[in-house]
Scaffold this motif. Structure first.
Motif: not given
Ligand SMILES: Nc1ncnc2c1ncn2[C@@H]1O[C@H](COP(=O)(O)OP(=O)(O)OP(=O)(O)O)[C@@H](O)[C@H]1O
Length: 301
Positions: A43-45, A61-70, A135-143
Motif C-alpha cells: 500500500i505504501e508503494e 482491481i484497485p481502479r474498480i474499487i476506487s470507482y465503485i466508492f466514488e 477504498p484504502e481498506e480494500a487496497y490493504k486487503i488486496l495487499e
C-alpha cells in the motif's frame, strides 16, 4: 484503456445490482497479475496520496474499487433523506492451488471446503469476509492477499503464479423510499488465472507434477465448460456442462453461462517465440466470446 472498456462497464453493472466477473487468461508472464492488480504489492508503494503516480500504475482491481466508492459517495449525495441509501461492501480473497482452496486473508494454511445450498448457491465454508468502508481498506486487503500469494510462490521457488486467485467484492445496497425498502445484492469476481500454457508432465516429478496436472485439469475444465455452453448456444440442444469437473468451474458456475456479466481478458506475449501459445489464447477467447449469460438484477426484497 482496459479500465475504460472493461472496468467501468462492469463496475456500473455491479452498482445496478448485477453480478460481474473478469477473468485474466493467458500464458505465464504475459501480464495477467499486472493487468488485474498492478505492478505494486504494498500500500505504501501504491502511494495513494500521489494521484499522478499511483493512478497511472494501478491495476484493474484497485481502479474498480476506487470507482465503485466514488459512485457510492455520489449516490449518497443525491439522496437527501435520512436514512437515505445504505451500502454494505465486503471483500474476500482466495486462491485455488492444486485443486484446493486457500484463504488469502488468514494466516491459516488449511484448505477450505465448498458447499452448495439452495439459498446461497455454491459457497466456500469459513472463508474470511471483511467489511470495507473505504477504498484504502480494500487496497490493504488486496495487499495482504497478494503478499500471501507471492510468499507461497516464493516458497515453491517459482516466479510465476501456479494458482488461480479470486478477489470477490460483494455489494449490498438498501434504499428506503416512500416506506418501501429495496435491497439489491451483487457480487464481483476478479479472477487472475494460472498460466494457460500446457504444463509439461514429462520429466516433471513430485510437487511440480501434481501442480502441472491440476493446472491442466482446471483450465481444461474451464475450456470444456465454455465449449459446452457454445454448443448449447449454437445447437439449442441440452448438453451436459461439466461445472463439477474442477473447483474453479464449480465455484464460478454463475460467471459461466449463468447470472453474471462476464469479461475475459486475453493476455498475450509480443514475442514471436510465443506464437503457438498466443494463437491458443486467442482461440480460447474467440470461443468464450460466443457464450451468452443470463444476467438479472439481484433484488433481495
Ligand atoms: N504492461 C506492462 N508494462 C510493464 N511491465 C509489465 C506489463 N505487463 C507485465 N509486466 C511485467 O512482466 C512481468 C510478468 O507479468 P505478470 O506477473 O503480471 O504475468 P502473469 O501473466 O501474471 O504471469 P504468471 O501466470 O506467471 O503469474 C512482471 O514483472 C510485470 O511487472
Amino acid at each position: 484503456m482496459v479500465f475504460q472498456t472493461v472496468g467501468i462497464p462492469i463496475a456500473t453493472s455491479v452498482l445496478k445490482g448485477y453480478n460481474g466477473t473478469i477473468f485474466a487468461y493467458g500464458q505465464t508472464g504475459t501480464g495477467k497479475t499486472y493487468t488485474m492488480q498492478g505492478p505494486f504489492y504494498s500500500i505504501e508503494e501504491y502511494n495513494i496520496n500521489d494521484d499522478s503516480y499511483s493512478k497511472k500504475y494501478m491495476g484493474l482491481i484497485p481502479r474498480i474499487i476506487s470507482y465503485i466508492f466514488e459512485q457510492i459517495s455520489k449516490k449518497k449525495e443525491q439522496y437527501q433523506k435520512i436514512p437515505p441509501i445504505e451500502y454494505i461492501c465486503q471483500a474476500s480473497y482466495y486462491e485455488i492451488y492444486n485443486e484446493q482452496i486457500f484463504d488469502l486473508l488468514t494466516d491459516s494454511t488449511d484448505p477450505l471446503n465448498i458447499h452448495e445450498d439452495i439459498k446461497k448457491g455454491v459457497f466456500i465454508d469459513r472463508l474470511t469476509t471483511k467489511n470495507i468502508n473505504t477504498p484504502e481498506e480494500a487496497y490493504k486487503i488486496l495487499e495482504i492477499g497478494a503478499w500471501k500469494r507471492s510468499t507461497a510462490s516464493t516458497r515453491m521457488n517459482t516466479q510465476s503464479s501456479r494458482s488461480h486467485s479470486v478477489f470477490t467484492l460483494t455489494l449490498q445496497n438498501k434504499i428506503e423510499e416512500d416506506g418501501i425498502t429495496q435491497i439489491q445484492e451483487s457480487k464481483l469476481n476478479l479472477v487472475d488465472l494460472a498460466g494457460s500454457e500446457r504444463q509439461k508432465l514429462t520429466g516433471t516429478t513430485g510437487q511440480r507434477l501434481l501442480e502441472a496436472r491440476n493446472i491442466n485439469k482446471s483450465l481444461s475444465a474451464l475450456g470444456q465448460v465454455i465449449q459446452s455452453l457454445v454448443d448449447i448456444n449454437n445447437n439449442k440442444k441440452k448438453v451436459h456442462v461439466g461445472y463439477r469437473n474442477s473447483k474453479l468451474t464449480f465455484l464460478l458456475k454463475d460467471s459461466l453461462g449463468g447470472n453474471s456479466k462476464t469479461f475475459l481478458i486475453a493476455n498475450i506475449s509480443p514475442s514471436a517465440f510465443s506464437l503457438a501459445e498466443t494463437l491458443s489464447t486467442l482461440r480460447f477467447a474467440q470461443c468464450a466470446k460466443q457464450v451468452s449469460n443470463k444476467a438479472v438484477v439481484n433484488q433481495v426484497i
